[in-house]
Design a protein around this motif. Structure first.
Motif, PDB file in Angstrom:
ATOM      1  N   GLU A 149       0.751  -2.261  -1.236  1.00 30.64           N
ATOM      2  CA  GLU A 149       1.715  -1.725  -0.265  1.00 30.64           C
ATOM      3  C   GLU A 149       3.121  -1.658  -0.862  1.00 30.64           C
ATOM      4  O   GLU A 149       3.869  -0.723  -0.610  1.00 30.64           O
ATOM      5  CB  GLU A 149       1.726  -2.599   1.004  1.00 30.64           C
ATOM      6  CG  GLU A 149       0.555  -2.298   1.922  1.00 30.64           C
ATOM      7  CD  GLU A 149       0.464  -3.230   3.124  1.00 30.64           C
ATOM      8  OE1 GLU A 149      -0.264  -2.906   4.063  1.00 30.64           O
ATOM      9  OE2 GLU A 149       1.115  -4.298   3.106  1.00 30.64           O
ATOM     10  N   ASP A 150       3.438  -2.670  -1.670  1.00 28.42           N
ATOM     11  CA  ASP A 150       4.725  -2.698  -2.346  1.00 28.42           C
ATOM     12  C   ASP A 150       4.862  -1.478  -3.265  1.00 28.42           C
ATOM     13  O   ASP A 150       5.909  -0.835  -3.289  1.00 28.42           O
ATOM     14  CB  ASP A 150       4.800  -4.007  -3.149  1.00 28.42           C
ATOM     15  CG  ASP A 150       6.211  -4.305  -3.590  1.00 28.42           C
ATOM     16  OD1 ASP A 150       7.129  -4.166  -2.728  1.00 28.42           O
ATOM     17  OD2 ASP A 150       6.417  -4.668  -4.750  1.00 28.42           O
ATOM     18  N   ARG A 209       5.332   1.731  -1.273  1.00 28.82           N
ATOM     19  CA  ARG A 209       6.690   1.856  -0.723  1.00 28.82           C
ATOM     20  C   ARG A 209       7.650   2.485  -1.718  1.00 28.82           C
ATOM     21  O   ARG A 209       8.672   3.020  -1.361  1.00 28.82           O
ATOM     22  CB  ARG A 209       7.224   0.484  -0.293  1.00 28.82           C
ATOM     23  CG  ARG A 209       6.970   0.173   1.174  1.00 28.82           C
ATOM     24  CD  ARG A 209       7.777  -0.992   1.649  1.00 28.82           C
ATOM     25  NE  ARG A 209       7.320  -2.243   1.064  1.00 28.82           N
ATOM     26  CZ  ARG A 209       6.330  -2.987   1.560  1.00 28.82           C
ATOM     27  NH1 ARG A 209       5.698  -2.595   2.647  1.00 28.82           N
ATOM     28  NH2 ARG A 209       5.954  -4.109   0.991  1.00 28.82           N
ATOM     29  N   ARG A 210       7.323   2.394  -3.000  1.00 30.45           N
ATOM     30  CA  ARG A 210       8.203   2.952  -4.040  1.00 30.45           C
ATOM     31  C   ARG A 210       7.984   4.435  -4.232  1.00 30.45           C
ATOM     32  O   ARG A 210       8.626   5.047  -5.083  1.00 30.45           O
ATOM     33  CB  ARG A 210       7.961   2.210  -5.364  1.00 30.45           C
ATOM     34  CG  ARG A 210       8.604   0.835  -5.355  1.00 30.45           C
ATOM     35  CD  ARG A 210       8.442   0.177  -6.705  1.00 30.45           C
ATOM     36  NE  ARG A 210       7.838  -1.151  -6.569  1.00 30.45           N
ATOM     37  CZ  ARG A 210       7.183  -1.774  -7.529  1.00 30.45           C
ATOM     38  NH1 ARG A 210       6.972  -1.178  -8.681  1.00 30.45           N
ATOM     39  NH2 ARG A 210       6.710  -2.975  -7.336  1.00 30.45           N
TER      40      ARG A 210
END
Ligand code: ZN
Ligand code: ZN
Length: 197
Positions: A191-192, A195-196
């Protein structure tokens, strides 16, 4: 020990401070107190004491049990929901410009007079970190491997550098990540990355 016990008894209120139903409505229990609760501070009588703990009242022990039940249920739910979170993040990444890393498996194949290195392409994946994998035949006690781990377009969790079950040729066939909770770390990592985008 004996001294401590005597001190505890002398420090408690004479009567139970629990609010109970009375003939006129509600009011303190007022039965002779046997202790004071370390959590809520109320003096309690024998029937408002907890069976397991000398320094906790029945209500606080029940509250604790309910809270741990709730947090266990929450943890289970989070683990159940993790695969969907991972799939959603992988879908975002699949539409993004962040390309998944190529994966392949190389092995030595004996030909007539020489051995040749054969490379077999595996489904690409986005690396999410190094995680411990357990191998099926060894169950819980057997060897574990720390493997660079990734997530494929379809949301499958795979080791980056070795093939797993269902990906031919088979070299390592982990039943999955070492502990069920690890999937939450994988979900957070993918998810991280998503998000980018
Ligand atoms: Zn209490
Ligand atoms: Zn009482």
């Amino acid at each position: 020990m004996g001294v401590e016990f005597a001190f505890t008894i002398s420090a408690v209120a004479a009567v139970c401070e629990f609010i109970v139903k009375t003939r006129t409505g509600t009011g303190p229990c007022e039965v002779e107190a046997v202790g004071r609760c370390a959590e809520c501070g109320y003096a309690f009588c024998a029937s408002h004491s907890s069976a397991q703990f000398t320094d906790l009242c029945a209500k606080c022990v029940a509250d604790r049990a309910a809270a741990s039940q709730r947090s266990r249920a929450d943890a289970e739910r989070a683990i159940d929901e993790a695969p969907a979170r991972i799939a959603a993040a992988a879908a975002i990444l699949a539409r993004s410009s962040i390309a998944p890393e190529r994966r392949s498996y190389k092995w030595e194949e004996k030909r007539l007079l020489r051995t040749a290195t054969v490379e077999h392409a595996l489904e690409p994946a986005w690396p999410v970190g190094t995680f411990t994998w357990a191998q099926p035949e060894t169950q819980r006690q057997g060897p574990r491997s720390d493997l660079r781990t990734g997530v494929t377009r379809s949301g499958k969790i795979v080791p980056m550098d070795v093939a797993i079950d269902g990906e031919s040729p088979l070299i390592v066939s982990p039943t999955g990540l070492d502990s069920r909770g690890t999937i939450l770390q994988v979900a957070a990592a993918i998810e991280d990355l998503a998000r980018r985008t």
